[in-house]
Write an enzyme that holds these catalytic residues in place. Structure first.
Site, PDB file in Angstrom:
ATOM      1  N   ALA A 213       0.847  -1.192   0.000  1.00 57.63           N
ATOM      2  CA  ALA A 213       0.000   0.000   0.000  1.00 57.63           C
ATOM      3  C   ALA A 213       0.882   1.241   0.000  1.00 57.63           C
ATOM      4  CB  ALA A 213      -0.905   0.005   1.235  1.00 57.63           C
ATOM      5  N   LYS A 214       0.422   2.262  -0.693  1.00 52.07           N
ATOM      6  CA  LYS A 214       1.153   3.536  -0.722  1.00 52.07           C
ATOM      7  C   LYS A 214       0.615   4.362   0.446  1.00 52.07           C
ATOM      8  CE  LYS A 214       3.090   6.645  -4.017  1.00 52.07           C
ATOM      9  NZ  LYS A 214       3.570   6.573  -5.374  1.00 52.07           N
ATOM     10  N   VAL A 215       1.250   4.198   1.596  1.00 57.23           N
ATOM     11  CA  VAL A 215       0.784   4.792   2.847  1.00 57.23           C
ATOM     12  C   VAL A 215       1.811   5.821   3.305  1.00 57.23           C
ATOM     13  CG1 VAL A 215       0.137   4.282   5.232  1.00 57.23           C
ATOM     14  CG2 VAL A 215      -0.365   2.625   3.433  1.00 57.23           C
TER      15      VAL A 215
END
Length: 194
Positions: free
Chosen positions: A46-48
């Protein structure tokens, strides 16, 4: 404020001009002492925003030591990615990139696979140590901010091909044509190695 799951989600879209170091070619990179977060501790695919603390530490370490960017390894010592982009290296007419599991499988990375398929450039996803990448024919980072940026060296060991004669350079050129909706079929390669 709490540590429990939120009840609502909000979407914010911001746009601004971005002129960063990734837009320059021939980056000198180093293997970072910081590791990519363990996939059992975080959702690494995930691009968190919280993941970027690790990226900032790795990038700053590299800059403090006179390099342009960091190469971050996973918990097993395999190459994962840079502090903010995916990585490929070229050897004997083939492009290699880390397998999924400890990386963010980015959109630009997927586009590189598409370009390679169209141009007849073989690719392989696998786990590998930085030593396998050092001294390879060529290497590049790819990502939303990076687009496709050539690498000069890893840990002061230069990539061996002249960038302009590499398959990696063809991928970079094709990517630029693709985002501008231009034809790049003239870049299709003939097999160089058997």
């Amino acid at each position: 404020m709490a540590l429990s799951k939120g009840q609502k989600s909000y979407l914010v879209i911001e746009v601004w001009n971005w002129d960063n170091g990734y837009l320059a070619n021939k980056m000198r990179i180093m293997t970072s002492s910081f590791q990519r977060p363990n996939p059992k501790a975080f959702k690494v695919e995930a691009k968190v925003s919280g993941h970027y603390v690790n990226s900032i530490l790795a990038c700053q370490e590299a800059k403090d030591k006179g390099f342009d960017e960091a190469l971050v390894l996973d918990e097993n010592g395999n190459v994962a990615e840079s502090s903010g982009a995916n990585v490929f290296f070229e050897k004997d007419g083939k492009l290699f990139t880390p397998a999924k599991g400890n990386i963010l499988p980015g959109i630009t990375r997927a586009t590189v696979f598409q370009i390679c398929e169209e141009l007849g450039i073989p690719t392989e996803e696998k786990f590998f140590k930085p030593e396998e990448m050092q001294g390879a024919d060529a290497g590049f980072f790819c990502g939303t901010a990076a687009e496709i940026v050539a690498l000069d060296s890893l840990d002061n060991i230069a990539f061996t091909l002249d960038w302009e004669s590499s398959l990696s350079s063809k991928v970079q050129q094709a990517y630029r044509h693709l985002v501008l909706e231009e034809d790049y079929s003239y870049l299709k390669t003939q097999p160089q190695y058997v």
